[in-house]
Design an enzyme around this catalytic site. Structure first.
Site, PDB file in Angstrom:
ATOM      1  N   LYS A   2       0.744  -1.327  -0.557  1.00 48.97           N
ATOM      2  CA  LYS A   2       0.008  -0.330  -0.048  1.00 48.97           C
ATOM      3  C   LYS A   2       1.040   1.267  -0.074  1.00 48.97           C
ATOM      4  CE  LYS A   2      -2.284  -1.200   4.417  1.00 48.97           C
ATOM      5  NZ  LYS A   2      -1.606  -2.310   4.133  1.00 48.97           N
ATOM      6  N   ARG A   6      -9.548   1.452   8.418  1.00 47.26           N
ATOM      7  CA  ARG A   6      -9.482  -0.263   8.695  1.00 47.26           C
ATOM      8  C   ARG A   6      -9.649  -0.598   9.551  1.00 47.26           C
ATOM      9  NH1 ARG A   6      -3.349  -0.003   8.265  1.00 47.26           N
ATOM     10  NH2 ARG A   6      -2.124  -1.115   9.411  1.00 47.26           N
ATOM     11  N   ARG A  33      12.338  -5.227   5.425  1.00 45.62           N
ATOM     12  CA  ARG A  33      11.872  -3.777   4.629  1.00 45.62           C
ATOM     13  C   ARG A  33      12.240  -2.579   5.496  1.00 45.62           C
ATOM     14  NH1 ARG A  33       5.960  -1.802   5.368  1.00 45.62           N
ATOM     15  NH2 ARG A  33       5.701  -3.071   7.320  1.00 45.62           N
ATOM     16  N   ARG A  54      11.255  -1.399  11.225  1.00 50.35           N
ATOM     17  CA  ARG A  54      10.673  -0.761  12.034  1.00 50.35           C
ATOM     18  C   ARG A  54      10.153  -1.535  12.910  1.00 50.35           C
ATOM     19  NH1 ARG A  54       4.964   0.124   7.992  1.00 50.35           N
ATOM     20  NH2 ARG A  54       3.862  -0.918   9.803  1.00 50.35           N
ATOM     21  N   ARG A 110      -0.065  -8.941  13.053  1.00 48.60           N
ATOM     22  CA  ARG A 110      -0.718  -7.979  12.613  1.00 48.60           C
ATOM     23  C   ARG A 110      -1.790  -8.623  11.180  1.00 48.60           C
ATOM     24  NH1 ARG A 110       4.075  -4.907  10.947  1.00 48.60           N
ATOM     25  NH2 ARG A 110       3.364  -3.932   9.236  1.00 48.60           N
TER      26      ARG A 110
HETATM   27  P1  AP5 Z   1       4.371  -1.205   1.644  1.00 47.79           P
HETATM   28  O1  AP5 Z   1       4.665  -0.843   0.733  1.00 47.79           O
HETATM   29  O2  AP5 Z   1       4.898  -1.046   2.084  1.00 47.79           O
HETATM   30  O3  AP5 Z   1       3.649  -1.988   2.766  1.00 47.79           O
HETATM   31  P2  AP5 Z   1       2.358  -1.492   2.723  1.00 47.79           P
HETATM   32  O4  AP5 Z   1       1.097  -2.387   2.705  1.00 47.79           O
HETATM   33  O5  AP5 Z   1       2.243  -0.713   3.554  1.00 47.79           O
HETATM   34  O6  AP5 Z   1       2.924  -2.337   4.486  1.00 47.79           O
HETATM   35  P3  AP5 Z   1       2.353  -1.928   6.168  1.00 47.79           P
HETATM   36  O7  AP5 Z   1       2.933  -2.985   6.884  1.00 47.79           O
HETATM   37  O8  AP5 Z   1       3.239  -0.368   6.074  1.00 47.79           O
HETATM   38  O9  AP5 Z   1       0.650  -2.081   7.137  1.00 47.79           O
HETATM   39  P4  AP5 Z   1       0.106  -2.301   7.322  1.00 47.79           P
HETATM   40  O10 AP5 Z   1      -1.439  -1.251   7.384  1.00 47.79           O
HETATM   41  O11 AP5 Z   1       0.946  -2.989   8.217  1.00 47.79           O
HETATM   42  O12 AP5 Z   1       1.357  -1.192   8.236  1.00 47.79           O
HETATM   43  P5  AP5 Z   1       0.209   0.339   8.408  1.00 47.79           P
HETATM   44  O13 AP5 Z   1       2.267   1.253   8.998  1.00 47.79           O
HETATM   45  O14 AP5 Z   1      -0.260   1.770   7.475  1.00 47.79           O
HETATM   46  O15 AP5 Z   1       5.739  -2.808   1.515  1.00 47.79           O
HETATM   47  C1  AP5 Z   1       6.188  -3.958   1.881  1.00 47.79           C
HETATM   48  C2  AP5 Z   1       7.301  -4.174   1.642  1.00 47.79           C
HETATM   49  O16 AP5 Z   1       7.824  -4.948   1.163  1.00 47.79           O
HETATM   50  C3  AP5 Z   1       8.376  -3.194   1.360  1.00 47.79           C
HETATM   51  O17 AP5 Z   1      10.006  -3.562   1.819  1.00 47.79           O
HETATM   52  C4  AP5 Z   1       8.443  -2.873   0.082  1.00 47.79           C
HETATM   53  O18 AP5 Z   1       9.530  -2.476  -0.700  1.00 47.79           O
HETATM   54  C5  AP5 Z   1       7.858  -4.431  -0.342  1.00 47.79           C
HETATM   55  N1  AP5 Z   1       7.202  -3.977  -1.504  1.00 47.79           N
HETATM   56  C6  AP5 Z   1       5.910  -3.508  -1.966  1.00 47.79           C
HETATM   57  N2  AP5 Z   1       5.651  -3.758  -3.084  1.00 47.79           N
HETATM   58  C7  AP5 Z   1       5.772  -4.950  -3.665  1.00 47.79           C
HETATM   59  C8  AP5 Z   1       5.694  -5.501  -4.787  1.00 47.79           C
HETATM   60  N3  AP5 Z   1       5.151  -5.166  -5.721  1.00 47.79           N
HETATM   61  N4  AP5 Z   1       7.302  -6.350  -5.055  1.00 47.79           N
HETATM   62  C9  AP5 Z   1       8.263  -6.621  -4.107  1.00 47.79           C
HETATM   63  N5  AP5 Z   1       8.681  -6.195  -3.439  1.00 47.79           N
HETATM   64  C10 AP5 Z   1       7.429  -5.112  -2.824  1.00 47.79           C
HETATM   65  O19 AP5 Z   1       0.242   0.325  10.303  1.00 47.79           O
HETATM   66  C11 AP5 Z   1       0.731   0.280  11.432  1.00 47.79           C
HETATM   67  C12 AP5 Z   1      -0.043  -0.070  12.439  1.00 47.79           C
HETATM   68  O20 AP5 Z   1      -0.387   1.672  13.104  1.00 47.79           O
HETATM   69  C13 AP5 Z   1      -0.761  -0.653  12.640  1.00 47.79           C
HETATM   70  O21 AP5 Z   1      -0.159  -2.072  13.177  1.00 47.79           O
HETATM   71  C14 AP5 Z   1      -2.129  -0.230  13.574  1.00 47.79           C
HETATM   72  O22 AP5 Z   1      -1.334  -0.353  15.147  1.00 47.79           O
HETATM   73  C15 AP5 Z   1      -1.397   1.425  13.391  1.00 47.79           C
HETATM   74  N6  AP5 Z   1      -2.022   1.780  12.321  1.00 47.79           N
HETATM   75  C16 AP5 Z   1      -2.512   2.335  11.346  1.00 47.79           C
HETATM   76  N7  AP5 Z   1      -3.335   2.838  10.726  1.00 47.79           N
HETATM   77  C17 AP5 Z   1      -3.933   2.583  11.608  1.00 47.79           C
HETATM   78  C18 AP5 Z   1      -5.788   2.243  11.685  1.00 47.79           C
HETATM   79  N8  AP5 Z   1      -6.361   2.844  10.101  1.00 47.79           N
HETATM   80  N9  AP5 Z   1      -6.448   2.512  12.929  1.00 47.79           N
HETATM   81  C19 AP5 Z   1      -6.241   1.636  13.803  1.00 47.79           C
HETATM   82  N10 AP5 Z   1      -4.446   1.440  14.000  1.00 47.79           N
HETATM   83  C20 AP5 Z   1      -4.188   1.867  12.768  1.00 47.79           C
HETATM   84 MG    MG Z   2       2.760   1.048   5.079  1.00 48.06          MG
END
Ligand code: AP5
Ligand code: MG
Length: 216
Positions: free
Chosen positions: A15, A90, A129, A162, A173
């Site tokens: 994402k 979410r 990552r 992270r 997660r």
């Molecule tokens: P990346 O693009 O970073 O993936 P992502 O989908 O953004 O994954 P996240 O782990 O950031 O999602 P998340 O939803 O768990 O975390 P968030 O920060 O939102 O890609 C991942 C890796 O793969 C990278 O290394 C990239 O280079 C590689 N990659 C990408 N595409 C690729 C491809 N096509 N081929 C090969 N490699 C690829 O949330 C973190 C925490 O915050 C949550 O656990 C929660 O505690 C809190 N939080 C956030 N939002 C909310 C909410 N709305 N409500 C409540 N709590 C929340």
């Molecule tokens: Mg992300």
């Protein structure tokens, strides 16, 4: 009318990677709830400290504070044309709150690209990552390494792993995602807004599929 795109998909699906690319090729702001929490933590705000206590366990931050944070963010001038929402909503309560707040901005959710990948791929992606300290630019040790090890290509800042990208926390997660966020897939599908994207493809292919869905 402003345009709002909601990126849906499990942790590690891509994402953030896609949102950073799309934000460059559109006039839409990239709004990532995870990045906002991490920014708060860096600045040692109360919200940041509260969020960390949930993030470290792989759990969701409570809806009320998350919704308020997003409302404040999308009220800012750089979101006038709309936003790419990455990681929000979410939960069903967040989705309902989003609909209500977008009415105030005379907009609605226009498209929900849903990026999918199998669990083993998600774990491999998250655990390899590297994220840039200054602006959250995203790298992967194997799939997308920075040109110079440990340094962000874009702004030269340090890249780090992270805290919540440990294998056990990623697994948690993913469970939380399946329980609390999966219902949104059906919700947006019924609303005719879902565009399923195969997240196992290379980054460029995923972007291509997203742009094609946007054109429609
Ligand atoms: P990346 O693009 O970073 O993936 P992502 O989908 O953004 O994954 P996240 O782990 O950031 O999602 P998340 O939803 O768990 O975390 P968030 O920060 O939102 O890609 C991942 C890796 O793969 C990278 O290394 C990239 O280079 C590689 N990659 C990408 N595409 C690729 C491809 N096509 N081929 C090969 N490699 C690829 O949330 C973190 C925490 O915050 C949550 O656990 C929660 O505690 C809190 N939080 C956030 N939002 C909310 C909410 N709305 N409500 C409540 N709590 C929340
Ligand atoms: Mg992300």
């Amino acid at each position: 009318m402003p345009t709002y795109i909601v990126l849906l998909g499990p942790p590690g699906a891509g994402k953030g990677t896609q949102a950073q690319i799309l934000a460059k090729s559109t006039n839409l702001a990239h709004v990532s709830s995870g990045d906002l929490f991490r920014e708060n933590l860096k600045n040692q705000t109360e919200l940041g400290k509260l969020a960390k206590s949930f993030m470290d366990k792989g759990e969701l931050v409570p809806d009320d504070v998350t919704i308020k944070m997003i409302r404040d963010r999308i009220s800012r001038p750089d979101c006038e044309a709309g936003a790419i929402l990455d990681g929000f909503p979410r939960t069903p309560a967040q989705a309902t709150a989003l609909e209500r707040m977008l009415l105030d901005f005379k907009g609605e959710v226009n498209l929900v690209p849903y990026i999918t990948a199998a669990e083993n791929i998600l774990v491999e992606r998250a655990s390899g990552r590297w994220t840039c300290r200054a602006h959250g630019h995203i790298y992967h040790e194997k799939f997308n390494p920075p040109k110079q090890a440990g340094v962000c290509d874009v702004d030269g800042s340090e890249v780090y792993q992270r805290d919540d990208d440990k294998v056990e926390t990623v697994a948690k997660r993913i469970r939380v995602y399946l329980e609390q966020t999966m219902p949104l897939v059906d919700y947006y599908r019924k609303a005719g807004k879902l565009a399923e994207i195969d997240g196992t493809q290379a980054v460029e292919q995923v972007t291509k599929q997203m742009l094609a869905a946007l054109k429609k």
